[in-house]
Design a protein around this motif. Structure first.
Motif, PDB file in Angstrom:
ATOM      1  N   GLY A   1     154.697  11.901 139.780  1.00 52.26           N
ATOM      2  CA  GLY A   1     153.250  11.320 139.985  1.00 52.26           C
ATOM      3  C   GLY A   1     152.813  11.142 138.390  1.00 52.26           C
ATOM      4  N   GLY A   2     151.569  10.648 138.180  1.00 57.28           N
ATOM      5  CA  GLY A   2     151.042  10.665 136.959  1.00 57.28           C
ATOM      6  C   GLY A   2     151.640   9.739 136.006  1.00 57.28           C
ATOM      7  N   ARG A   3     151.770  10.218 134.603  1.00 54.95           N
ATOM      8  CA  ARG A   3     152.264   9.568 133.635  1.00 54.95           C
ATOM      9  C   ARG A   3     154.050   9.108 133.840  1.00 54.95           C
TER      10      ARG A   3
ATOM     11  N   GLU B   1     146.107   5.640 130.977  1.00 48.87           N
ATOM     12  CA  GLU B   1     145.285   6.755 131.654  1.00 48.87           C
ATOM     13  C   GLU B   1     143.965   6.080 132.034  1.00 48.87           C
TER      14      GLU B   1
ATOM     15  N   VAL C   1     148.338   3.307 141.314  1.00 47.28           N
ATOM     16  CA  VAL C   1     147.350   4.496 140.682  1.00 47.28           C
ATOM     17  C   VAL C   1     147.972   5.783 141.037  1.00 47.28           C
ATOM     18  N   THR C   2     148.445   6.677 140.114  1.00 46.09           N
ATOM     19  CA  THR C   2     148.765   7.794 140.478  1.00 46.09           C
ATOM     20  C   THR C   2     148.464   8.961 139.582  1.00 46.09           C
ATOM     21  N   ASP C   3     147.698   9.915 140.164  1.00 47.47           N
ATOM     22  CA  ASP C   3     147.384  10.977 139.448  1.00 47.47           C
ATOM     23  C   ASP C   3     146.502  10.567 137.978  1.00 47.47           C
ATOM     24  N   GLY C   4     145.942   9.809 138.033  1.00 47.78           N
ATOM     25  CA  GLY C   4     144.894   9.215 136.939  1.00 47.78           C
ATOM     26  C   GLY C   4     145.582   8.390 136.116  1.00 47.78           C
ATOM     27  N   TRP C   5     146.790   7.835 136.379  1.00 51.27           N
ATOM     28  CA  TRP C   5     147.464   6.947 135.534  1.00 51.27           C
ATOM     29  C   TRP C   5     147.736   5.482 136.325  1.00 51.27           C
TER      30      TRP C   5
ATOM     31  N   ALA D   1     154.485   6.605 136.510  1.00 45.63           N
ATOM     32  CA  ALA D   1     153.938   5.262 136.043  1.00 45.63           C
ATOM     33  C   ALA D   1     154.943   4.792 135.072  1.00 45.63           C
TER      34      ALA D   1
ATOM     35  N   PRO E   1     151.803   1.955 131.095  1.00 47.69           N
ATOM     36  CA  PRO E   1     151.070   2.769 131.991  1.00 47.69           C
ATOM     37  C   PRO E   1     149.844   3.213 130.855  1.00 47.69           C
TER      38      PRO E   1
END
Length: 158
Positions: A12-14, A113, A136-140, A17, A111
């Motif tokens: 997930g997240g950065r 944030e 969109v995944t975990d704030g990214w 992405a 990507p």
């Protein structure tokens, strides 16, 4: 699976992405990437990615649905056109011409944030994510449609 890259979709997240951006950019250039997902379950619906080359092993639904050119975008002056054929029953063509939507779409080619974007850009990204054009995944956030640079058929054949 020598020569296969492991992509951290499950992180997930950065990291996820960046992995999606890599797959999208390879698709854009019609480059082959042999890859496998990490062992974690992605915190998002992988059906969003079925327009991108599937992993070397597993993911039978992905392998079955994948075809080059299911989702792509083209850019014009002050607008972006997106063709989405991931769901054959609901194919769509989007023309993004509102300046905030165009700016947000271009901002998430790399990507980004969400916390680093201003409120208007976050709202525009939310609209694009609702239309399944941005992951969109975990704030990214990262744009999903590649900008195809190689077409499967000559333009005179269409």
């Amino acid at each position: 699976m020598s020569g296969t890259v492991t992509l951290p979709l499950g992180a997930g997240g950065r990291a996820a992405a960046e992995a999606v951006r890599l797959l999208r950019d390879c698709q854009s250039e019609a480059r082959t990437l042999r890859w496998a997902p990490d062992t974690g379950a992605p915190p998002f619906d992988t059906a969003l990615l079925h327009h991108l080359p599937p992993p070397e092993t597993g993911a039978p639904a992905w392998r079955e649905r994948y075809a080059y050119g299911l989702l792509y975008h083209r850019r014009g002056p002050d607008f972006v056109t997106v063709m989405d054929r991931r769901d054959p029953a609901a194919s769509a063509r989007f023309t993004l011409d509102a300046p905030r939507l165009v700016a947000a779409f271009l901002a998430v080619q790399e990507p980004a944030e969400l916390a680093a974007l201003d409120a208007a850009a976050r709202a525009a990204v939310a609209v694009l994510a609702e239309e399944r054009l941005v992951l969109v995944t975990d704030g990214w956030a990262v744009a999903l449609p590649p900008r195809l640079r190689r077409w499967p058929v000559p333009c005179t054949s269409v």
